[in-house]
Every structure is written in structure tokens, then in C-alpha cells.
Enzyme design. Structure first.
Site, PDB file in Angstrom:
ATOM      1  CB  ILE A   1       6.046 -13.274  -9.921  1.00 52.51           C
ATOM      2  CG1 ILE A   1       6.368 -14.109 -11.168  1.00 52.51           C
ATOM      3  CG2 ILE A   1       5.518 -14.176  -8.816  1.00 52.51           C
ATOM      4  CD1 ILE A   1       7.389 -15.192 -10.926  1.00 52.51           C
ATOM      5  N   PRO A   2       3.333 -11.186  -8.806  1.00 55.58           N
ATOM      6  CG  PRO A   2       0.989 -11.314  -8.780  1.00 55.58           C
ATOM      7  CD  PRO A   2       2.197 -11.871  -9.489  1.00 55.58           C
ATOM      8  CB  CYS A   3       5.825 -11.310  -4.171  1.00 57.44           C
ATOM      9  SG  CYS A   3       7.046 -10.104  -4.693  1.00 57.44           S
ATOM     10  CG  HIS A   4       2.696  -6.169  -5.507  1.00 54.91           C
ATOM     11  ND1 HIS A   4       3.216  -6.766  -6.640  1.00 54.91           N
ATOM     12  CD2 HIS A   4       1.492  -5.652  -5.880  1.00 54.91           C
ATOM     13  CE1 HIS A   4       2.374  -6.616  -7.651  1.00 54.91           C
ATOM     14  NE2 HIS A   4       1.318  -5.936  -7.214  1.00 54.91           N
ATOM     15  NE  ARG A   5      -1.532  -8.212  -8.075  1.00 54.80           N
ATOM     16  CZ  ARG A   5      -1.714  -8.601  -9.332  1.00 54.80           C
ATOM     17  NH1 ARG A   5      -2.110  -9.836  -9.588  1.00 54.80           N
ATOM     18  NH2 ARG A   5      -1.511  -7.762 -10.329  1.00 54.80           N
TER      19      ARG A   5
END
Length: 287
Positions: free
Chosen positions: A249-253
Site C-alpha cells: 500500500i504505497p503510502c510513500h507516494r
């Protein structure tokens, strides 16, 4: 515009809900107590708290029920239902499934009879612990100390049966770090099953994160708009920080509206590296 008067009203409503949750007051009851129309109360409560009065009441009720189930081996689901003020055990069951992702019995047992496979793996961004149930990946987190990481996993399901092994589900998830598997980044859920528990709001935020394409970025405000709550940027940030599966789940984006990358649960340096790596992979795929 937010005002001190609004804050006082919302604080009064929160206090009322916390003291009277066992009566399971409805929207009209609380709105009448603080002398507002139900529609206006619903609007400003959601703006200030980041969730609706109904959901807030559910969270309070659930926490109380969890405390009852934990406090004694003899406490029953009926006890928790009665003490929480819910009308039936089925309502408590639905509440646990909706927010905790498990039944009241599964919660009380601490994951008893739940089989969890876990292992550690080296990735291009550092070592991770990855864990899975028969339903899907339940945890992936960057770690420094394997013992501490496993203890944190055990704390989530203290009575589960743990096996240190890598299964096919984990292998599929770890393939996301392979530069030749960029198709995973578009929508991980299309190839990777996840077994997550969270509030409706958290799940909605995590779902929105999955829609951010690889190589692209979004802001907290844009995500708040995407879930239909433009004023919930702070609550969105909290939900992002609770993401239990790093990178999948790409919370880094998600970055700040100023363009700065901002914080990251697993380190800002790692976040910067992830964004840069994905940008390079995207450019390569376009050649």
C-alpha cells in the site's frame, strides 16, 4: 470557517458520547443536546473529528467491548454486548468485523487457531518482516531488529500459531521489489491478497493509496478530496501512518502540498529512495 464556538460544541458532543455511549444515542439525540440541527451537527462534527458521529460512537463502543472481552477469561460476547449497550450480539459481531477485521470470538482468543506464516527478507530498501494468514498478507514492515519485529507481530495476535516460513503468498508480495515486476505497482490487490483490519476510514484511505500510479505522487489534501472529505487531511495523515503493509500500500507516494516529501513511518531517507526508484522504473517502462 472554524470557530471557538464550533470547537466548544464539538467538544461537548464528544464528552456526551463518551459518557452516554451505553445508551447508544442517535444523531438527533446528540444534536439536540448541543442545540444544533442534526444536519449541521453531522457536517461540523465530521469536519472537526474526521469521521461521522455514528462512526465515532462505534469506535467508543468497540473499545469498551474489547476491554470487557480482555478483562476476564469468563467474560462472554453477551456480556460485552450488554455492557456496551448494543441491542444484540449480531450488532457486536458486525462491529468487530467492520472495524477489527475479525469476530469478537477471534479477538477474545487473541488469534487462537489462526495460523500465521512469517519470515524475514532482504529487499532493495532494507530488511522486512512479512507475515501472512490463509486470507492474505497481514503485515510487511521494514525492521532493524528481528526479535523486536516478531514481538510486535505477536502482540497483534498473542495466541496465534506462528511458523517461520515463506509461502507462495509472501513470494508474490515480495516480487513487488523486482524491477521486472513493475505491473505489481499499478494495483497490488490485483495480484496480491491482503488481510487487513482497520476502521472504515482507514480502509478507504488505504484503498485510495492503491489508486496512485507507480511513479506518481499525491498530497494529503488530494487524498482527502478523493475520499469525499476535503477537510480531513490530518485524519488522512493519521490513517496513512497506520498502514500495516509497507510498499504494497504505497503510502510513500504521498507528499506535502508544498512539494516536500514529508515524514514516513519507516524513515524519510527510505521514502526518498522509493520515490526515486519508482520514477526510474516508470521512465524505463516508457522507453
Amino acid at each position: 470557517m472554524r470557530s471557538q464556538i464550533q470547537f466548544d460544541r464539538i467538544a461537548e458532543a464528544i464528552d456526551y458520547l463518551q459518557k452516554n455511549f451505553q445508551e447508544q444515542p442517535n444523531l438527533d439525540d446528540v444534536a439536540k443536546y448541543i442545540h444544533l440541527s442534526p444536519t449541521h451537527f453531522q457536517k461540523i462534527f465530521t469536519e472537526w473529528v474526521g469521521t461521522s458521529p455514528k462512526k465515532f460512537l462505534q469506535y467508543i463502543s468497540l473499545e469498551h467491548a474489547k476491554g470487557i472481552l480482555k478483562q476476564s477469561r469468563d467474560s462472554t460476547i453477551f456480556d460485552a454486548t450488554f455492557e456496551t449497550g448494543l441491542s444484540s450480539t449480531s450488532r457486536l459481531h458486525d462491529l468487530f468485523i467492520q472495524i477489527e477485521g475479525m469476530t469478537p470470538a477471534e479477538y477474545k482468543s487473541g488469534g487462537k487457531n489462526l495460523a500465521i506464516h512469517y519470515d524475514f527478507a532482504e529487499t532493495i530498501f532494507g530488511k522486512v518482516i512479512i507475515a501472512s494468514t490463509p486470507k492474505g498478507i497481514c503485515l510487511m514492515a521494514f525492521v532493524e531488529d528481528e526479535n523486536v519485529a516478531f514481538q510486535q507481530l505477536q502482540a497483534k495476535f498473542p495466541n496465534a500459531e506462528y511458523s517461520k516460513k515463506t509461502d507462495e503468498m509472501q513470494k508474490s508480495a515480495l516480487a513487488i521489489f523486482d524491477k521486472n515486476q513493475s505491473e505489481h505497482h499499478v494495483n497490488p490487490l490485483s495480484k496480491i491478497k491482503l488481510h487487513l483490519k482497520g476502521t472504515d476510514f482507514q480502509l478507504k484511505v488505504w484503498e485510495s493509496l492503491l489508486k496512485i500510479p507507480m511513479g506518481q505522487l499525491s498530497t494529503y489534501g488530494e487524498l482527502a478530496n478523493a475520499i469525499g472529505n476535503a477537510k480531513a487531511s490530518r485524519a488522512v495523515g493519521t490513517a496513512i501512518g497506520s498502514n500495516p503493509v509497507a510498499f504494497l500500500i504505497p503510502c510513500h507516494r504521498v507528499i506535502q502540498s508544498t512539494g516536500t516529501f514529508g515524514g514516513y513511518h519507516w524513515g524519510t531517507t527510505r521514502k526518498t529512495a522509493m520515490i526515486g526508484w519508482e520514477g526510474v522504473q516508470t521512465q524505463r517502462s516508457e522507453l
